[in-house]
Design a protein around this motif. Structure first.
Motif, PDB file in Angstrom:
ATOM      1  N   GLY A  98       0.803  -1.211   0.000  1.00 54.02           N
ATOM      2  CA  GLY A  98       0.000   0.000   0.000  1.00 54.02           C
ATOM      3  C   GLY A  98       0.835   1.260   0.000  1.00 54.02           C
ATOM      4  O   GLY A  98       2.066   1.224  -0.084  1.00 54.02           O
ATOM      5  N   ARG A  99       0.146   2.382   0.124  1.00 50.38           N
ATOM      6  CA  ARG A  99       0.798   3.689   0.142  1.00 50.38           C
ATOM      7  C   ARG A  99       1.337   4.022   1.525  1.00 50.38           C
ATOM      8  O   ARG A  99       2.174   4.921   1.676  1.00 50.38           O
ATOM      9  CB  ARG A  99      -0.214   4.747  -0.316  1.00 50.38           C
ATOM     10  N   ASN A 100       0.854   3.331   2.537  1.00 48.92           N
ATOM     11  CA  ASN A 100       1.320   3.552   3.901  1.00 48.92           C
ATOM     12  C   ASN A 100       2.768   3.102   4.035  1.00 48.92           C
ATOM     13  O   ASN A 100       3.110   1.973   3.668  1.00 48.92           O
ATOM     14  CB  ASN A 100       0.432   2.769   4.880  1.00 48.92           C
ATOM     15  N   ARG A 101       3.625   3.957   4.577  1.00 50.90           N
ATOM     16  CA  ARG A 101       5.041   3.607   4.658  1.00 50.90           C
ATOM     17  C   ARG A 101       5.311   2.503   5.665  1.00 50.90           C
ATOM     18  O   ARG A 101       6.416   1.954   5.707  1.00 50.90           O
ATOM     19  CB  ARG A 101       5.872   4.836   4.993  1.00 50.90           C
ATOM     20  N   ALA A 102       4.324   2.147   6.479  1.00 51.93           N
ATOM     21  CA  ALA A 102       4.488   1.042   7.426  1.00 51.93           C
ATOM     22  C   ALA A 102       4.155  -0.298   6.785  1.00 51.93           C
ATOM     23  O   ALA A 102       4.305  -1.335   7.423  1.00 51.93           O
ATOM     24  CB  ALA A 102       3.600   1.257   8.653  1.00 51.93           C
ATOM     25  N   ALA A 103       3.724  -0.293   5.524  1.00 54.25           N
ATOM     26  CA  ALA A 103       3.405  -1.550   4.840  1.00 54.25           C
ATOM     27  C   ALA A 103       4.682  -2.333   4.576  1.00 54.25           C
ATOM     28  O   ALA A 103       5.785  -1.771   4.529  1.00 54.25           O
ATOM     29  CB  ALA A 103       2.688  -1.256   3.518  1.00 54.25           C
ATOM     30  N   ALA A 104       4.556  -3.637   4.419  1.00 53.94           N
ATOM     31  CA  ALA A 104       5.727  -4.453   4.088  1.00 53.94           C
ATOM     32  C   ALA A 104       6.303  -4.034   2.743  1.00 53.94           C
ATOM     33  O   ALA A 104       7.514  -4.012   2.550  1.00 53.94           O
ATOM     34  CB  ALA A 104       5.339  -5.929   4.062  1.00 53.94           C
ATOM     35  N   LEU A 105       5.405  -3.687   1.794  1.00 54.88           N
ATOM     36  CA  LEU A 105       5.815  -3.159   0.502  1.00 54.88           C
ATOM     37  C   LEU A 105       5.190  -1.781   0.320  1.00 54.88           C
ATOM     38  O   LEU A 105       4.101  -1.642  -0.243  1.00 54.88           O
ATOM     39  CB  LEU A 105       5.380  -4.075  -0.649  1.00 54.88           C
ATOM     40  N   PRO A 106       5.853  -0.726   0.822  1.00 55.40           N
ATOM     41  CA  PRO A 106       5.327   0.627   0.647  1.00 55.40           C
ATOM     42  C   PRO A 106       5.683   1.136  -0.738  1.00 55.40           C
ATOM     43  O   PRO A 106       6.857   1.230  -1.100  1.00 55.40           O
ATOM     44  CB  PRO A 106       6.072   1.413   1.739  1.00 55.40           C
ATOM     45  N   LEU A 107       4.658   1.469  -1.538  1.00 57.67           N
ATOM     46  CA  LEU A 107       4.891   1.857  -2.928  1.00 57.67           C
ATOM     47  C   LEU A 107       4.524   3.317  -3.150  1.00 57.67           C
ATOM     48  O   LEU A 107       3.536   3.820  -2.609  1.00 57.67           O
ATOM     49  CB  LEU A 107       4.081   0.966  -3.867  1.00 57.67           C
ATOM     50  N   GLN A 108       5.300   3.994  -3.975  1.00 50.97           N
ATOM     51  CA  GLN A 108       5.094   5.404  -4.264  1.00 50.97           C
ATOM     52  C   GLN A 108       4.096   5.552  -5.410  1.00 50.97           C
ATOM     53  O   GLN A 108       4.448   5.867  -6.535  1.00 50.97           O
ATOM     54  CB  GLN A 108       6.434   6.061  -4.603  1.00 50.97           C
ATOM     55  N   ASP A 109       2.847   5.262  -5.108  1.00 50.19           N
ATOM     56  CA  ASP A 109       1.784   5.255  -6.117  1.00 50.19           C
ATOM     57  C   ASP A 109       0.542   5.891  -5.491  1.00 50.19           C
ATOM     58  O   ASP A 109      -0.082   5.309  -4.599  1.00 50.19           O
ATOM     59  CB  ASP A 109       1.501   3.820  -6.556  1.00 50.19           C
ATOM     60  N   ARG A 110       0.177   7.087  -5.963  1.00 47.05           N
ATOM     61  CA  ARG A 110      -0.942   7.808  -5.365  1.00 47.05           C
ATOM     62  C   ARG A 110      -2.302   7.169  -5.646  1.00 47.05           C
ATOM     63  O   ARG A 110      -3.291   7.515  -5.007  1.00 47.05           O
ATOM     64  CB  ARG A 110      -0.945   9.266  -5.852  1.00 47.05           C
ATOM     65  N   SER A 111      -2.355   6.258  -6.594  1.00 50.29           N
ATOM     66  CA  SER A 111      -3.620   5.587  -6.871  1.00 50.29           C
ATOM     67  C   SER A 111      -3.822   4.344  -6.007  1.00 50.29           C
ATOM     68  O   SER A 111      -4.850   3.676  -6.094  1.00 50.29           O
ATOM     69  CB  SER A 111      -3.711   5.208  -8.358  1.00 50.29           C
ATOM     70  N   LEU A 112      -2.836   4.041  -5.167  1.00 50.10           N
ATOM     71  CA  LEU A 112      -2.982   2.951  -4.205  1.00 50.10           C
ATOM     72  C   LEU A 112      -3.682   3.451  -2.953  1.00 50.10           C
ATOM     73  O   LEU A 112      -3.505   4.601  -2.547  1.00 50.10           O
ATOM     74  CB  LEU A 112      -1.616   2.399  -3.797  1.00 50.10           C
ATOM     75  N   SER A 113      -4.460   2.583  -2.337  1.00 52.57           N
ATOM     76  CA  SER A 113      -4.987   2.886  -1.017  1.00 52.57           C
ATOM     77  C   SER A 113      -3.849   2.746  -0.012  1.00 52.57           C
ATOM     78  O   SER A 113      -2.828   2.111  -0.290  1.00 52.57           O
ATOM     79  CB  SER A 113      -6.127   1.926  -0.661  1.00 52.57           C
ATOM     80  N   ARG A 114      -4.013   3.354   1.165  1.00 55.06           N
ATOM     81  CA  ARG A 114      -2.951   3.260   2.160  1.00 55.06           C
ATOM     82  C   ARG A 114      -2.683   1.809   2.531  1.00 55.06           C
ATOM     83  O   ARG A 114      -1.539   1.396   2.704  1.00 55.06           O
ATOM     84  CB  ARG A 114      -3.304   4.087   3.391  1.00 55.06           C
TER      85      ARG A 114
END
Length: 214
Positions: free
Chosen positions: A100-116
């Protein structure tokens, strides 16, 4: 209670989440600056219509983006290059990797169309890898088909979440190869040779590349 319900309950209660956090100190320097902007993670998700967007690998992409699920003896982990220009091995004790977009995710991705908290890559013992959509705004797609709650993944599946596309690979088998003949290996590893190529024609015909079986 279903797996999806458990996952949704977990992501709605971050303090009790069973998923391993991905600290920003492990991110590339340019990503560190990007994620330091809390407004990005907390901002609204950009809505896109994935059903109308072409589902294809961008020709401008410098490298193939991927996630590879690896089953090795009693170990399960993933290898991916989604978070930078190099591949990383990610191990998670419950074999559930949040995306997700949340930086605490295991895979934090720089994509504004993703949900957190957009999706989870989940491994179920004895069954396989699943992509679980967490009721994301823009949905998750496997081979152009929108995921309804969860979808079992196969080797080579094309996945799209938000504006991020990648291929899923599955490595579930391993085999031990025959060793090379010592003379062949010596020629391959000889760094003092002045030749720019290796001439194997000089080897005796009875010497094969592999050590003969006894």
């Amino acid at each position: 209670m279903t797996i999806e319900s458990n996952l949704l309950d977990s992501v709605n209660a971050p303090e009790q989440s069973p998923f391993t956090e991905c600290p920003t100190s492990n991110l590339a320097p340019q990503a560190e600056e990007f994620w330091s902007d809390d407004a990005f993670a907390k901002g609204p998700t950009v809505s896109i219509d994935l059903e109308k967007e072409p589902f294809a690998i961008s020709s401008s992409s410098k490298s193939l983006q991927y996630i590879q699920g690896v089953l090795q003896s009693d170990q399960v982990y993933i290898v991916t290059n989604l978070m930078g220009d190099h591949s990383q091995t990610l191990r998670q004790p419950q074999t559930a990797w949040t995306i997700g977009r949340n930086r605490a995710a295991a895979l934090p991705l720089q994509d504004r169309s993703l949900s957190r908290r957009h999706a989870v890559l989940l491994y179920v013992a004895g069954d396989g890898f699943y992509l679980v959509d967490l009721n994301s705004m823009n949905g998750s797609y496997v081979n152009e088909q929108r995921v309804q709650q969860r979808q079992r993944l196969q080797d080579g599946d094309r996945i799209r979440i938000g504006a991020t596309e990648f291929t899923f690979f599955l490595s579930a088998e391993a085999r031990l190869l025959e060793p090379l003949h010592p003379e062949v290996l010596a020629r391959l590893t000889n760094t003092e040779s002045r030749q720019s190529y290796i001439d194997f024609s000089e080897l005796n015909e009875e010497i094969s590349f592999n050590v003969p079986k006894r």
